[in-house]
Enzyme design. Structure first.
Site, short mmCIF file in Angstrom:
data_model
loop_
_atom_site.label_atom_id
_atom_site.label_comp_id
_atom_site.label_asym_id
_atom_site.label_seq_id
_atom_site.Cartn_x
_atom_site.Cartn_y
_atom_site.Cartn_z
N GLU A 121 0.82 -1.20 0.00
CA GLU A 121 0.00 0.00 0.00
C GLU A 121 0.86 1.26 0.00
O GLU A 121 0.56 2.23 -0.72
CB GLU A 121 -0.93 0.00 1.23
CG GLU A 121 -1.90 -1.16 1.26
CD GLU A 121 -1.37 -2.39 2.00
OE1 GLU A 121 -2.18 -3.13 2.57
OE2 GLU A 121 -0.14 -2.60 2.00
N CYS A 173 -0.43 -0.10 7.58
CA CYS A 173 -0.83 0.29 6.22
C CYS A 173 -2.22 0.92 6.21
O CYS A 173 -2.52 1.78 5.37
CB CYS A 173 -0.80 -0.91 5.29
SG CYS A 173 0.87 -1.52 4.97
N SER A 180 22.71 -40.39 -10.06
CA SER A 180 21.42 -39.80 -10.40
C SER A 180 21.52 -38.56 -11.29
O SER A 180 20.49 -37.95 -11.60
CB SER A 180 20.68 -39.42 -9.11
OG SER A 180 21.42 -38.44 -8.39
#
Length: 379
Positions: free
Chosen positions: A56, A88, A172
């Protein structure tokens, strides 16, 4: 004030602003704000780094003194308490905003409707919720931590078409392609913490960080990459086998080792190497209590936690009901019957099988991403 039929349009713009905060705002929620006057956007903003201005305030600053009489579209109820930044709701009132359209209420007990009440008491018109489901989804991890004291746990796995994660030898690299691996770095960047076990550290010596080059492949702007913080890397190491030479201790970013060893003299080498150590109780299986670990992370304001681990630890999170979301990357490869399984789940009957709700399937390069959630016991 904007007409009713424009509310969703401007809230969509506010949600776009909120998405800009996803990688920088934690542990705060990612919030977006759009200021509108005579159906024209006059200011936009999103939550900055913790301790910085909220959405805001950023939108009011962008409006350059023109916010009086405007309508503010905010994805989350404006805060009403003094934290590291002023409320805010007070900033909106002081700027002369005439109307606030909010997406959803803030479940934080410090707010929880008080921000809206503050605005109404000051004569500001309040409308909402608007696009509530979408606004709640944008901060679901924050909402879960605040309401349950448990982070939102995502278990990320990579497997072959026949459900294998590594060869019998442990090899992997790599099952999936570069696009999927880049997306994993984005998952890491979106998370407050990454959890793995000591077995993975000893076997693979991972960095467990989110790398800039991979993030930019996923479309993250360079300006955002430079502002984001590395997630907390959490190693579950009940017997304190973590080597001080581990690669993750050579990388930037915090490291937390969770152990059951209470002798502080044995902690010192890792502490000297830059790690933080926390002592956690053993569970009935003589392993680190996973629920207790998540409670520690919740107390550290970790909203989303990413589990990147082997079959044993991943299986434990699932069987203990701690996994909220599964992200599985499936590669078009067959690794064979000797290769390692995805989860360690010693089941004997079909009735014991774990059901999953598939939420989304998408192609990522030559691989496939499957998003799923564990089914509840009564579903």
């Amino acid at each position: 004030m904007a007409h009713q039929f424009n509310h969703e349009h401007f809230m969509e713009l506010a949600l776009e602003q909120a998405s800009n905060a996803q990688l920088i705002a934690r542990p705060n929620p990612a919030v977006g704000c759009v200021l509108v006057k005579q159906n024209q956007v006059i200011g936009t903003g999103f939550t900055q780094e913790a301790g910085g201005p909220h959405a805001e305030v950023m939108a009011i600053q962008a409006a350059a003194g023109n916010a009086a009489g405007a309508t503010a579209y905010v994805t989350l109820e404006p805060c009403s308490h003094q934290g590291r930044t002023p409320p805010c709701s007070l900033a909106l009132i002081k700027a002369g905003v005439a109307c606030v359209v909010y997406g959803c209420q803030d479940p934080n007990p410090k707010v929880a409707g008080q921000g809206l009440a503050h605005l109404r008491a000051a004569g500001v018109e309040v409308i909402g919720p608007v696009m509530q489901a979408q606004c709640e989804e944008s901060n679901k991890a924050f909402f879960q931590r605040i309401t349950t004291n448990k982070p939102y746990v995502i278990n990320k796995m990579a497997m072959s078409l026949d459900g294998r994660t590594a060869m019998e030898s442990g090899e992997s690299q790599w099952i999936t392609g570069p696009q999927a691996r880049a997306q994993v770095h984005l998952l890491r960047a979106q998370s407050c913490a990454i959890i793995t076990g000591i077995g993975s550290v000893l076997r693979d010596d991972p960095s467990m960080n989110s790398r800039a080059q991979e993030l930019m492949i996923s479309g993250v702007p360079d300006t955002t990459v430079k502002r984001m913080k590395q997630p907390l890397r959490v190693i579950l190491d009940s017997q304190l086998r973590m080597p001080v030479t581990a690669k993750l201790l050579q990388q930037s970013g915090p490291v937390l080792v969770v152990t059951c060893v209470t002798d502080l003299k044995l902690h010192k080498p890792l502490v000297d190497a830059g790690a933080e150590l926390v002592v956690c109780a053993l569970n009935d299986d003589e392993k680190v209590d996973l629920a207790a670990v998540l409670k520690v992370l919740s107390q550290r304001q970790c909203n989303q936690v990413l589990v990147e681990a082997g079959a044993g630890l991943s299986g434990a999170f699932l069987t203990e009901g701690l996994t909220d979301h599964l992200v599985v990357y499936m590669a078009p490869k067959l690794l064979g019957s000797k290769a390692k399984a995805l989860f360690n789940l010693p089941l004997d009957k079909m009735s014991q099988a774990y059901g999953l709700d598939i939420k989304h399937i998408s192609q990522v390069g030559r691989d496939w991403r499957i998003d799923a959630t564990p089914k509840s016991a009564d579903s």
